[in-house]
Structure formats: structure tokens, C-alpha cells
Design a protein around this motif. Structure first.
Motif, PDB file in Angstrom:
ATOM      1  N   SER A 123      44.645  43.177  36.645  1.00 56.94           N
ATOM      2  CA  SER A 123      43.587  44.151  36.911  1.00 56.94           C
ATOM      3  C   SER A 123      43.052  44.029  38.335  1.00 56.94           C
ATOM      4  O   SER A 123      42.619  45.014  38.934  1.00 56.94           O
ATOM      5  N   LYS A 124      43.095  42.815  38.911  1.00 56.62           N
ATOM      6  CA  LYS A 124      42.619  42.611  40.280  1.00 56.62           C
ATOM      7  C   LYS A 124      43.454  43.441  41.270  1.00 56.62           C
ATOM      8  O   LYS A 124      42.906  44.083  42.168  1.00 56.62           O
ATOM      9  N   THR A 125      44.753  43.451  41.093  1.00 58.00           N
ATOM     10  CA  THR A 125      45.632  44.223  41.982  1.00 58.00           C
ATOM     11  C   THR A 125      45.375  45.716  41.822  1.00 58.00           C
ATOM     12  O   THR A 125      45.308  46.443  42.807  1.00 58.00           O
ATOM     13  N   TRP A 126      45.214  46.164  40.577  1.00 57.74           N
ATOM     14  CA  TRP A 126      44.926  47.577  40.335  1.00 57.74           C
ATOM     15  C   TRP A 126      43.602  47.974  40.962  1.00 57.74           C
ATOM     16  O   TRP A 126      43.472  49.058  41.525  1.00 57.74           O
ATOM     17  N   MET A 127      42.616  47.081  40.875  1.00 62.00           N
ATOM     18  CA  MET A 127      41.298  47.376  41.452  1.00 62.00           C
ATOM     19  C   MET A 127      41.392  47.498  42.974  1.00 62.00           C
ATOM     20  O   MET A 127      40.772  48.389  43.562  1.00 62.00           O
ATOM     21  N   LYS A 128      42.162  46.603  43.608  1.00 61.35           N
ATOM     22  CA  LYS A 128      42.340  46.685  45.061  1.00 61.35           C
ATOM     23  C   LYS A 128      43.008  48.003  45.444  1.00 61.35           C
ATOM     24  O   LYS A 128      42.594  48.660  46.405  1.00 61.35           O
ATOM     25  N   LEU A 130      43.061  50.847  43.734  1.00 61.90           N
ATOM     26  CA  LEU A 130      42.146  51.962  43.482  1.00 61.90           C
ATOM     27  C   LEU A 130      41.032  52.011  44.525  1.00 61.90           C
ATOM     28  O   LEU A 130      40.641  53.096  44.978  1.00 61.90           O
ATOM     29  N   LEU A 131      40.531  50.858  44.918  1.00 65.67           N
ATOM     30  CA  LEU A 131      39.486  50.793  45.939  1.00 65.67           C
ATOM     31  C   LEU A 131      40.013  51.355  47.263  1.00 65.67           C
ATOM     32  O   LEU A 131      39.349  52.147  47.927  1.00 65.67           O
ATOM     33  N   TYR A 132      41.240  50.955  47.623  1.00 68.11           N
ATOM     34  CA  TYR A 132      41.834  51.470  48.864  1.00 68.11           C
ATOM     35  C   TYR A 132      42.000  52.990  48.767  1.00 68.11           C
ATOM     36  O   TYR A 132      41.634  53.719  49.697  1.00 68.11           O
TER      37      TYR A 132
END
Length: 197
Positions: A123-128, A130-132
Motif C-alpha cells: 500500500s505504501k508504493t500505491w500511496m506514493k 497516487l500522491l505523485y
């Protein structure tokens, strides 16, 4: 009359050079330097269209991202985004920043390939990601506070420097470069040398 000849291509005026040469004279410095500067800018833009290609092809060929630091590539992506946004916002000519557009496109492709060939994304990678995807269009459109924009731009050199550290550390601890492309690394290094004042 050749003295008033205007021949402009891609924002470059060849008229004064052609006028001087037709009179068998060496063009004046005031005429030649802007032309050479623009030509070099466009050459850098053209060369930048393939900088990340060797890295992309190496990953695709081996189906592996072994030895690559994801953080290095993510930081590079952020640096390219900030630098490109600033140049667009300041209204600089394409020859001055065009390479950033091509490097950003290649960096996005590269991050996508790295994510694809990496172990399952958490989820951390997905959040990064999505944030980008949420912030990048805002930054690229220049829709942020001008003071913050200046701070971001001033930080880009530190971001690019910090982008190298995780990859250097990964190479050191693995005692191998893994799938890191020498050619891409060399072209990045050569491009950095070409940008020195």
C-alpha cells in the motif's frame, strides 16, 4: 539585400550568419553566440530522448530489476517534475528545458516498469504513486504558491544528489550493479557535465 536577410527556424536566426558568409566574412560574436547556444540546446533535447532507453531495455530484456534502487528512480522523477514545471512556469524557450520533458516521460515509463517487475507492491508504493499522480499536474500547471515554487526549484539539485545515494548504497552492499545500465548512467553523467556553468 543580404544585410537584412531574416531566416528564422525554431527560434534561431540564421540570417546574420548567412549574410556574413555570403560577404566572405566571419559572423560577428553577437550573431553567432545566440545561434550556437540554441543549436546546442536543441542537440541536448534531441539526445535526451534516448537517455533512459538503455535502462528500460535492460530491464525488459532480463525481466528483472535486481540491484536497482526504486527510491533513486522515484527521487529522480520528482526532480524532473519540479525542474520541468519551473521552466514552463518561467516561460523559458523549449530549447532550454525540452530535455526535461523527455526525461520526465522516460522516468515515468521506467518507474512503471520497475513497479511491474518488483515484488508485489504494498500500500505504501500505491500511496506514493497516487500522491505523485495527484500532485504532479498541479505542480506542472504552476498552480502552487510562488514562494513554494522557488523553494522546490532550489531543492531540485539536492533531490538529484539524494537520488544517487540509494543506488550507490545498493551497488555497494550488493557488490554489483545488478540491472543498472552503464550506458544510461554514463549519459546522465555526461548530461550533468554539459549543464555545468
Amino acid at each position: 539585400n543580404l544585410d537584412t536577410m531574416e531566416l528564422e527556424i525554431l527560434g534561431m536566426n540564421f540570417g546574420c550568419v548567412l549574410s556574413a558568409l555570403s560577404d566572405a566574412k566571419i559572423p560577428e560574436k553577437e550573431c553567432l553566440l545566440p545561434l550556437v547556444s540554441k543549436l546546442l540546446g536543441y542537440c541536448i533535447v534531441a539526445a535526451s530522448t534516448t537517455v533512459k532507453l538503455p535502462q528500460i531495455l535492460k530491464i525488459l530484456k532480463h525481466g528483472s530489476v535486481r540491484g536497482l534502487s526504486v527510491a533513486s528512480f522515484e527521487l529522480e522523477l520528482i526532480g524532473y517534475t519540479i525542474a520541468l514545471a519551473y521552466c514552463i512556469h518561467k516561460g523559458l524557450p523549449f530549447s532550454a528545458y525540452g530535455e526535461l520533458a523527455f526525461l520526465l516521460i522516460q522516468a515515468i515509463i521506467l518507474i512503471g516498469i520497475i513497479y511491474y517487475y518488483s515484488p508485489p507492491m504494498g500500500s505504501k508504493t500505491w500511496m506514493k504513486a497516487l500522491l505523485y499522480c495527484g500532485l504532479a499536474p498541479t505542480v506542472l500547471a504552476g498552480k502552487i504558491d510562488p514562494g513554494l515554487f522557488e523553494i522546490l526549484y532550489a531543492s531540485q539539485h539536492a533531490i538529484f544528489f539524494c537520488a544517487r545515494v540509494p543506488q550507490i548504497w545498493k551497488n555497494f552492499t550488493n557488490k554489483s550493479t545488478g540491472e543498472l545500465s552503464f550506458l544510461t548512467s554514463f549519459m546522465n553523467f555526461a548530461g550533468s557535465l554539459g549543464k555545468l556553468d
